[in-house]
Design an enzyme around this catalytic site. Structure first.
Site, PDB file in Angstrom:
ATOM      1  N   HIS A  60       8.681   1.751  -2.046  1.00 54.98           N
ATOM      2  CA  HIS A  60       8.020   1.483  -2.204  1.00 54.98           C
ATOM      3  C   HIS A  60       7.196   2.869  -2.689  1.00 54.98           C
ATOM      4  CE1 HIS A  60       6.519  -2.642  -4.582  1.00 54.98           C
ATOM      5  NE2 HIS A  60       7.518  -2.040  -4.100  1.00 54.98           N
ATOM      6  N   GLU A  62       4.655   3.453  -0.030  1.00 51.95           N
ATOM      7  CA  GLU A  62       4.738   3.647   1.406  1.00 51.95           C
ATOM      8  C   GLU A  62       6.100   3.904   2.393  1.00 51.95           C
ATOM      9  OE1 GLU A  62       0.916   2.076  -0.930  1.00 51.95           O
ATOM     10  OE2 GLU A  62       3.348   1.779  -0.644  1.00 51.95           O
ATOM     11  N   CYS A  90       0.620  -2.556  -1.515  1.00 45.78           N
ATOM     12  CA  CYS A  90       1.076  -4.131  -1.686  1.00 45.78           C
ATOM     13  C   CYS A  90       2.075  -4.836  -0.294  1.00 45.78           C
ATOM     14  CB  CYS A  90       1.874  -4.128  -2.932  1.00 45.78           C
ATOM     15  SG  CYS A  90       4.074  -4.117  -1.616  1.00 45.78           S
ATOM     16  N   CYS A  93       4.405  -3.146   1.500  1.00 49.96           N
ATOM     17  CA  CYS A  93       4.324  -2.115   2.247  1.00 49.96           C
ATOM     18  C   CYS A  93       2.824  -1.901   3.540  1.00 49.96           C
ATOM     19  CB  CYS A  93       3.881  -1.210   1.048  1.00 49.96           C
ATOM     20  SG  CYS A  93       5.295  -0.470  -0.302  1.00 49.96           S
TER      21      CYS A  93
END
Length: 163
Positions: A60, A62, A90, A93
């Site tokens: 992801h 991040e 999310c 993250c």
């Protein structure tokens, strides 16, 4: 509660994260998410969603930005940094952000905005508090003395690095 400024500097860095989200999406690397790590006025890490590019569900924006920043800075904590991301993080993250310990996080789109385009993580938030045997993916405890001995050995180490 402390109020944080959101001026031209913050808008600029948020725009960089948003541009990365578009770049990754247009390249077909993954979903429309981008993130940067900033120390002072310098971008020290950047990332965009690369789940499809690397066949890695943890890639992801991040997480990629945190990994990039930590590598660039030679540290595993970002205590003097800020994270800018195109969307509210999310659960995965969010966990990575707390482990990295930045000063603050700025985000553009909300988790509700993400859910509206089929990136809905609400089920994960619900799963977190369920008993292990009621989760969609069962978690089965298998206590083992050998595993506990490794923990005991860690606790007695003189040269351990806590984080």
């Amino acid at each position: 509660m402390e109020k944080f400024a959101f001026g031209d500097r913050e808008r600029h860095f948020l725009q960089v994260a948003i541009e990365l989200s578009a770049k990754g999406m247009h390249n077909g690397d993954g979903g429309p998410f981008g993130s940067i790590v900033v120390r002072g006025n310098e971008i020290v890490g950047e990332g965009w969603n690369q789940v499809l590019l690397h066949n890695d569900p943890t890639a992801h924006a991040e997480v990629v930005a945190i990994r990039n920043a930590c590598q660039q800075l030679g540290t595993f904590q970002l205590t003097d940094c800020e994270i800018y991301t195109s969307c509210e993080p999310c659960p995965m993250c969010l966990g990575a952000i707390y482990w990295a310990r930045p000063q603050r996080v700025y985000f553009a789109n909300t988790k509700e905005d993400a859910a509206a385009i089929d990136f809905d993580d609400s089920f994960i938030y619900k799963e977190i508090n369920l008993p292990h045997d009621q989760k969609k993916i069962p978690f089965i405890a298998c206590p083992d003395p050998a595993a506990l001995n490794v923990f005991k050995e860690w606790a007695q180490k003189d040269n351990r690095t806590l984080y």
